[in-house]
Design a protein around this motif. Structure first.
Motif: not given
Length: 327
Positions: A195, A170-171, A145, A193, A242, A112, A189, A240, A167
């Protein structure tokens, strides 16, 4: 629809703009569009953009009143048509295989985000210096994370990278406007997100140093805005979903580090302005510490609150010591 959209924010960079645009035009990867956001330039930048747009339909111009780098990049994001997005600053330039190298890595690694290496160009000295970045090849789904946000935040520049458009869309990933040092939150951020994240060692981006441009600011403003942006990022990441105990240390230590820089660079007036902001955020961090069951962080908050009350704005000068308090 083009495979790649380049977003190029432009503000008064007529001296360097031809070099930048020519390097984009000469890409070995041809299937791209370049959204040139003229951010209220008062020099000859717009005329230069118009010359390229007239000769090459891949160059498109969006003009707006001056909104700063974040506003210009966000304007570009609203016009993206490509499957991937790459940001280039208008006083920099790229190698001919820049897009091709990033695109091939994105496909082969199913990434991504692809991050390339780069070189600094010192304008006054007419000399180059390679970037001193750690060689990392991939971060996959197994990455924690903390690993993702710290590497994203540490590799904070958005230029020299390729992002999958899906990416970002969508976020709802965009730039915080109104402050500089906007790359850090965006990258943190995006890394959380993503992948798959791929790193390549090719030095294919050339970053011009020591010039007055849309990206250069005083140390005081950079450090103050970086603090504001990090405060916003902490709350954004929590909204969000996280935040967890793993990220709490990052929140606290980065917050203290930025307060320490304020103690070095900020004037008394700026420190006075920041004092209520930092005090309020400290209470927010204390709330997060309670929420995620971190007793050590709660104690740390209490100590710092006490020091704020005792020392006031002079507290900033001693904040660097506090980051060593055990959590």
């Amino acid at each position: 629809m083009s495979k790649i959209t380049i977003i190029l924010p432009v503000y008064n960079t007529e001296k360097y703009l031809n070099q930048c645009l020519t390097s984009i035009q000469n890409q070995t990867f041809k299937d791209f569009e370049c959204i040139c956001v003229n951010d209220g330039s008062t020099d000859n930048s717009l005329s230069i953009l118009q010359e390229y747009a007239y000769k090459d339909e891949r160059f498109k111009i969006v003009s707006q009143s001056n909104k700063g780098l974040s506003g210009a990049r966000n304007a570009g994001l609203r016009h993206v048509c490509g499957e991937y997005v790459s940001f280039i600053d208008s006083d920099d330039w790229v190698s001919e295989n820049y897009l091709e190298t990033l695109y091939k890595a994105a496909l082969s690694d199913n990434a991504d985000i692809v991050r390339a290496s780069y070189k600094f160009y010192y304008h006054e000295k007419n000399s180059y210096e390679p970037a001193r970045i750690r060689k990392i090849h991939k971060i996959n789904d197994a990455g924690s994370k903390l690993e993702r946000v710290s590497k994203g935040y540490g590799g904070a520049f958005v230029w020299g990278k390729l992002f999958k458009t899906k990416l970002l869309e969508d976020n709802n990933i965009s730039f915080y406007e109104g402050k500089v040092s906007e790359d850090c939150p965006f990258m943190a951020i995006a890394f959380l997100y993503a992948k798959g994240i791929s790193f390549i060692n090719d030095e294919i981006y050339f970053y011009r140093k020591q010039v007055l441009s849309i990206t250069t600011r005083s140390s005081e403003k950079l450090d103050a805005d970086a603090l504001y942006n990090f405060i916003t990022l902490t709350k954004d990441l929590d909204k969000r979903g996280f935040t967890d105990r793993e990220l709490m240390r990052f929140y606290f230590n980065t917050f203290f580090y930025k307060l320490g820089k304020i103690g070095k660079t900020a004037s008394k007036n700026t420190q006075k302005e920041l004092l209520p902001v930092t005090t309020q955020h400290l209470l927010y961090l204390k709330m997060l510490a309670k929420k995620y069951g971190s007793k050590g962080l709660i104690i740390k908050c209490a100590i710092i609150n006490l020091l704020f009350m005792i020392f006031g704005k002079s507290f900033f000068k001693g904040i660097r010591v506090l980051k060593n308090i055990a959590i």
